[in-house]
Design a protein around this motif. Structure first.
Motif, PDB file in Angstrom:
ATOM      1  N   PHE A  78      13.517  12.237 -19.180  1.00 45.54           N
ATOM      2  CA  PHE A  78      14.060  13.262 -20.072  1.00 45.54           C
ATOM      3  C   PHE A  78      13.387  13.122 -21.428  1.00 45.54           C
ATOM      4  CE2 PHE A  78      17.080  14.978 -23.143  1.00 45.54           C
ATOM      5  CZ  PHE A  78      17.375  16.205 -22.560  1.00 45.54           C
ATOM      6  N   THR A  79      12.765  14.197 -21.914  1.00 42.43           N
ATOM      7  CA  THR A  79      11.978  14.167 -23.148  1.00 42.43           C
ATOM      8  C   THR A  79      12.616  15.054 -24.202  1.00 42.43           C
ATOM      9  OG1 THR A  79       9.968  13.877 -21.836  1.00 42.43           O
ATOM     10  CG2 THR A  79       9.686  14.507 -24.150  1.00 42.43           C
ATOM     11  N   TRP A  88      13.244  18.079 -18.716  1.00 40.88           N
ATOM     12  CA  TRP A  88      12.830  17.157 -17.657  1.00 40.88           C
ATOM     13  C   TRP A  88      12.268  17.975 -16.493  1.00 40.88           C
ATOM     14  CZ3 TRP A  88      17.685  19.048 -17.864  1.00 40.88           C
ATOM     15  CH2 TRP A  88      18.299  19.440 -16.685  1.00 40.88           C
ATOM     16  N   ALA A  89      11.377  17.339 -15.738  1.00 32.86           N
ATOM     17  CA  ALA A  89      10.715  18.007 -14.608  1.00 32.86           C
ATOM     18  C   ALA A  89      11.387  17.582 -13.310  1.00 32.86           C
ATOM     19  CB  ALA A  89       9.237  17.649 -14.582  1.00 32.86           C
ATOM     20  N   LYS A 113      23.007   9.537 -21.456  1.00 34.63           N
ATOM     21  CA  LYS A 113      23.613   9.620 -20.115  1.00 34.63           C
ATOM     22  C   LYS A 113      22.534   9.784 -19.047  1.00 34.63           C
ATOM     23  CE  LYS A 113      27.245   9.447 -19.393  1.00 34.63           C
ATOM     24  NZ  LYS A 113      28.098   8.305 -18.978  1.00 34.63           N
ATOM     25  N   PHE A 114      21.438  10.473 -19.363  1.00 39.23           N
ATOM     26  CA  PHE A 114      20.338  10.633 -18.414  1.00 39.23           C
ATOM     27  C   PHE A 114      19.738   9.268 -18.075  1.00 39.23           C
ATOM     28  CE2 PHE A 114      16.217  11.726 -16.752  1.00 39.23           C
ATOM     29  CZ  PHE A 114      16.378  12.951 -16.132  1.00 39.23           C
ATOM     30  N   LEU A 115      19.539   8.434 -19.104  1.00 40.91           N
ATOM     31  CA  LEU A 115      18.997   7.086 -18.848  1.00 40.91           C
ATOM     32  C   LEU A 115      19.951   6.263 -18.001  1.00 40.91           C
ATOM     33  CD1 LEU A 115      17.507   6.208 -22.366  1.00 40.91           C
ATOM     34  CD2 LEU A 115      16.251   6.787 -20.289  1.00 40.91           C
ATOM     35  N   GLU A 116      21.273   6.333 -18.289  1.00 43.20           N
ATOM     36  CA  GLU A 116      22.241   5.584 -17.498  1.00 43.20           C
ATOM     37  C   GLU A 116      22.215   6.026 -16.038  1.00 43.20           C
ATOM     38  OE1 GLU A 116      26.032   6.052 -19.268  1.00 43.20           O
ATOM     39  OE2 GLU A 116      25.460   5.165 -21.201  1.00 43.20           O
TER      40      GLU A 116
END
Length: 365
Positions: A78-79, A88-89, A113-116
């Protein structure tokens, strides 16, 4: 059996673990550069956990339309491309999703939350691989043991009749052999499936790298566009301020026009009054000759009256002289009369004395 989660609907075992609101975009499939809005307004975007598949997904629904159904894999990234925008792709969906948030804080929470979830998906994948490796090893060991078991069965039974009537142990070995064969076939099928998925992941990874490069290029373009938009926004603000000033001037001009209109109405009313007065004066001017004639007649009468007044004044002077003479004569007569009265009173006194003398003489007689 149909899987409802693949069609965009929430599975009974799938629970939301994080929810936020954002504007959803997708990359243009033709140009791969421009963003296409997937929602007309901010919609709900949620992280879901599927306990049956031990997987995580991002799902967003706009009305009855599923606009995001993205399964999170450990390879996803996620960028943050701006203070309020991230992307994100998704190789499976063959697209790039973008989210525009109302604040930087919401974007930061979503990225965390995306990283988790990404770490959780990685752990779930590792555990799944360990289980598959354990199952594969067990299947291979069982496969290697199968010939010996079969050989033992062949040794103990020399013909078909002996095998068929070998007892419960022979039936159990036969059942175990069939189960192991099925497991080996399933393992081979899974291996082919994993090879296919691995190849798909490699291709997806290559596409993601390309998409990331394109996104980085797009970021620079978007920054330039953002700067241009800011400049245009500043110009529009200045223009709006000028228009507001013009509107204020227009309102003041309207007020002045309204005041002038009232003044014109007042002047028109005054003009009507003046015209009415002029008309009255015209009517009066028509009787001016008659008034002039009457005035001349009155002037003649006034002159005659003045002449008469002069005569009366002369008479009054004469009368005043006569009155004064009369007053003088009256005063003289009053003096004479007083003298006469004094003499008369003396005579009366003398007569009174004579009378008294006569009275005394009569008494004496």
């Amino acid at each position: 059996m149909e899987d409802k989660t693949d069609s965009g609907l929430s599975h009974d075992m799938e629970q939301p673990i994080f929810t936020t609101r954002a504007h959803v975009f997708q990359i243009d499939p033709t140009t791969k550069k421009n963003w296409v809005p997937a929602s007309k307004q901010a919609v709900t975007v949620s992280y879901f956990y599927d306990s049956t598949r031990n997987s995580y997904r991002i799902i967003s629904v706009d009305g009855s339309k599923v606009i995001i159904n993205s399964t999170i894999t450990p390879n996803m990234t996620f960028t943050k491309t701006s203070q309020k925008f991230g992307q994100w792709a998704d190789s499976r969906a063959n697209t790039v999703f973008g989210l525009g948030f109302a604040s930087e804080q919401q974007l930061t929470k979503f990225a965390e939350k995306f990283l988790e979830v990404k770490e959780a998906a990685k752990l779930a994948r590792d555990k799944s691989q360990e289980k598959m490796e354990t199952s594969s090893n067990h299947s291979q060991e069982s496969g290697r043991e199968t010939p010996s078991s079969t050989q033992a069965s062949s040794v103990n039974g020399t013909d078909d009749e002996k095998i068929s009537h070998g007892g419960p142990e022979t039936e159990q070995l036969q059942s175990e052999n069939d189960r192991l064969k099925t497991a080996v076939e399933q393992s081979n099928t899974n291996a082919k499936k994993w090879e296919t998925e691995l190849q798909t992941l490699k291709e997806s990874n290559a596409r993601l790298v390309d998409a990331l490069q394109e996104s980085n290029t797009n970021v620079e373009t978007w920054k330039k566009q953002l700067a241009t938009c800011k400049e245009e926004s500043d110009q529009l603000r200045i223009k709006i301020a000028e228009l507001e000033a013009q509107c204020n001037d227009a309102n003041q001009e309207k007020e002045r026009n309204a005041q002038l209109t009232l003044r014109v109405q007042e002047l028109e009313a005054e003009l009507q009054d003046k015209e009415q007065e002029l008309e009255n004066l015209r009517k009066q001017a028509e009787i001016i000759p008659q008034l002039m004639t009457e005035c001349e007649s009155i002037t003649g009468k006034l002159q005659a009256a003045e002449t008469a007044n002069k005569e009366l004044t002369g008479r009054m002077d004469t009368l005043h002289s006569d009155v004064e003479e009369s007053h003088q004569k009256q005063g003289h007569m009053k003096g004479e009369l007083k003298k006469f009265m004094d003499v008369l009173e003396g005579k009366i006194d003398e007569l009174h004395e004579v009378r008294q003398g006569l009275s005394k003489l009569g008494l004496d007689n």
